[in-house]
Scaffold this motif. Structure first.
Motif, PDB file in Angstrom:
ATOM      1  N   ARG A  18      12.610  54.127   2.432  1.00  0.00           N
ATOM      2  CA  ARG A  18      11.081  53.378   1.915  1.00  0.00           C
ATOM      3  C   ARG A  18      11.290  52.065   0.701  1.00  0.00           C
ATOM      4  O   ARG A  18      10.736  53.304  -0.464  1.00  0.00           O
ATOM      5  CB  ARG A  18       9.681  53.771   2.462  1.00  0.00           C
ATOM      6  N   GLN A  77      10.130  60.722   4.330  1.00  0.00           N
ATOM      7  CA  GLN A  77       8.890  60.440   5.358  1.00  0.00           C
ATOM      8  C   GLN A  77       8.934  60.880   6.520  1.00  0.00           C
ATOM      9  O   GLN A  77       9.879  61.310   7.052  1.00  0.00           O
ATOM     10  CB  GLN A  77       8.675  58.803   5.238  1.00  0.00           C
ATOM     11  N   VAL A 116       7.915  51.715  -0.813  1.00  0.00           N
ATOM     12  CA  VAL A 116       7.336  52.613  -1.417  1.00  0.00           C
ATOM     13  C   VAL A 116       7.762  53.044  -2.370  1.00  0.00           C
ATOM     14  O   VAL A 116       6.385  53.293  -3.676  1.00  0.00           O
ATOM     15  CB  VAL A 116       6.668  54.144  -0.713  1.00  0.00           C
ATOM     16  N   CYS A 176       3.764  61.070   8.476  1.00  0.00           N
ATOM     17  CA  CYS A 176       2.623  60.718   7.564  1.00  0.00           C
ATOM     18  C   CYS A 176       2.190  59.062   7.571  1.00  0.00           C
ATOM     19  O   CYS A 176       2.914  58.720   7.849  1.00  0.00           O
ATOM     20  CB  CYS A 176       2.689  61.489   6.437  1.00  0.00           C
ATOM     21  N   THR A 177       0.885  58.812   7.442  1.00  0.00           N
ATOM     22  CA  THR A 177       0.488  57.561   7.292  1.00  0.00           C
ATOM     23  C   THR A 177       1.307  57.185   5.838  1.00  0.00           C
ATOM     24  O   THR A 177       1.891  57.801   4.859  1.00  0.00           O
ATOM     25  CB  THR A 177      -0.730  57.317   7.018  1.00  0.00           C
ATOM     26  N   ASP A 178       1.004  55.894   5.793  1.00  0.00           N
ATOM     27  CA  ASP A 178       2.137  54.962   5.068  1.00  0.00           C
ATOM     28  C   ASP A 178       1.060  55.266   3.444  1.00  0.00           C
ATOM     29  O   ASP A 178       1.431  55.466   2.256  1.00  0.00           O
ATOM     30  CB  ASP A 178       1.647  53.468   4.405  1.00  0.00           C
ATOM     31  N   ARG A 179      -0.348  55.530   3.492  1.00  0.00           N
ATOM     32  CA  ARG A 179      -1.094  55.615   2.748  1.00  0.00           C
ATOM     33  C   ARG A 179      -0.887  57.477   1.889  1.00  0.00           C
ATOM     34  O   ARG A 179      -0.978  57.422   0.575  1.00  0.00           O
ATOM     35  CB  ARG A 179      -2.871  55.677   3.323  1.00  0.00           C
ATOM     36  N   ALA A 180      -0.651  58.303   2.825  1.00  0.00           N
ATOM     37  CA  ALA A 180      -0.211  59.504   2.399  1.00  0.00           C
ATOM     38  C   ALA A 180       1.077  59.718   2.081  1.00  0.00           C
ATOM     39  O   ALA A 180       0.967  60.318   0.625  1.00  0.00           O
ATOM     40  CB  ALA A 180      -0.219  60.561   4.286  1.00  0.00           C
ATOM     41  N   TYR A 240       2.889  56.886   0.472  1.00  0.00           N
ATOM     42  CA  TYR A 240       2.307  57.043  -1.376  1.00  0.00           C
ATOM     43  C   TYR A 240       1.619  57.247  -1.845  1.00  0.00           C
ATOM     44  O   TYR A 240       2.176  57.729  -2.970  1.00  0.00           O
ATOM     45  CB  TYR A 240       1.330  55.021  -0.606  1.00  0.00           C
ATOM     46  N   ASP A 241       0.813  58.085  -1.578  1.00  0.00           N
ATOM     47  CA  ASP A 241       0.296  58.654  -2.852  1.00  0.00           C
ATOM     48  C   ASP A 241       1.110  59.984  -2.945  1.00  0.00           C
ATOM     49  O   ASP A 241       0.974  59.907  -4.024  1.00  0.00           O
ATOM     50  CB  ASP A 241      -1.728  59.226  -2.073  1.00  0.00           C
ATOM     51  N   ALA A 299       6.455  49.556  -5.115  1.00  0.00           N
ATOM     52  CA  ALA A 299       5.067  49.839  -4.926  1.00  0.00           C
ATOM     53  C   ALA A 299       4.757  51.999  -6.109  1.00  0.00           C
ATOM     54  O   ALA A 299       3.349  51.768  -6.846  1.00  0.00           O
ATOM     55  CB  ALA A 299       4.687  50.655  -3.533  1.00  0.00           C
ATOM     56  N   VAL A 300       5.216  52.999  -6.100  1.00  0.00           N
ATOM     57  CA  VAL A 300       4.315  53.651  -6.806  1.00  0.00           C
ATOM     58  C   VAL A 300       5.548  53.063  -8.284  1.00  0.00           C
ATOM     59  O   VAL A 300       5.558  54.630  -9.148  1.00  0.00           O
ATOM     60  CB  VAL A 300       5.098  54.969  -6.014  1.00  0.00           C
TER      61      VAL A 300
END
Length: 208
Positions: free
Chosen positions: A70, A39, A73, A42-46, A48-49, A76-77
């Motif tokens: 993380r 990481q 994350v 970057c944002t959490d969304r970036a 994650y994607d 989540a993925v």
């Protein structure tokens, strides 16, 4: 030794966008067994994607996907595991959250730190900085192959050397007791990530 992790870890980070994903595809297609996502600003969304995309790439090739720092994350993925630094959640806490099947790596630079991490439940240990590097600032002095070997001799889990690692330096790290190596620019930033991956795998004995 409990060999639960591949010998070559290719590090990537979301800032690289599509070029980073292309390098991941090239590396795993050439046989890289592990991809670690770092990481970086970057944002959490970036994150994650990007992690979701890397996880899908790894799943298609049988490679392992690890998310640094993380665990949220990673879970989540559907990544295989999480690698923890000194300022991240404790290994034992991540184990409680992620469960027994989640691969957890810890970061150490001396034998006692490594032993404590393994006692807490770490499956492998990342050790460094092995050599000086310009990839990451603020690192302590390199510990060299001897320092890597001291850690490897203190634990019964795989030890992965990181920082300043080149294909030419792999033999001395293996001789010192390292199980494998983690690399950043040497593969992800290479003009030909697939060829760079094959060079590392050759020095590692071709082992995934």
């Amino acid at each position: 030794m409990r060999a639960v992790i591949g010998r070559l870890h290719v590090l990537t980070d979301p800032r690289g966008g599509q070029l980073a994903l292309d390098a991941v595809v090239a590396a795993v297609t050439a046989g890289a067994p592990v991809v670690q996502i770092r990481q970086k600003d970057c944002t959490d969304r970036a994150l994650y994607d990007f992690a979701a995309a890397v996880t899908a790439i790894c799943a298609g090739s049988g490679a392992t996907c690890i998310v640094n720092d993380r665990v949220d994350v990673a879970l989540a993925v559907g990544a295989t595991g999480t690698h923890l630094g000194a300022n991240d959640l404790p290994v034992a806490a991540v184990r409680r959250v992620a469960g027994p099947g989640h691969v957890i790596g810890g970061t150490a630079r001396n034998p006692q730190q490594a032993r404590d991490l393994v006692t807490a439940g770490a499956d492998y240990i990342g050790v460094g900085p092995a050599y000086a590097t310009t990839t990451k600032s603020g690192l302590p002095e390199p510990i060299g192959p001897a320092g890597v070997g001291a850690v490897a001799g203190a634990v019964d889990v795989p030890v992965i050397a990181i920082s300043g690692v080149t294909a030419e330096r792999v033999p001395e790290l293996l001789a010192a007791g390292a199980w494998g190596v983690a690399v950043v620019s040497a593969v992800s930033g290479a003009a030909d990530p697939a060829a760079a991956t094959r060079r590392f795998l050759s020095q590692l004995g071709g082992a995934r």
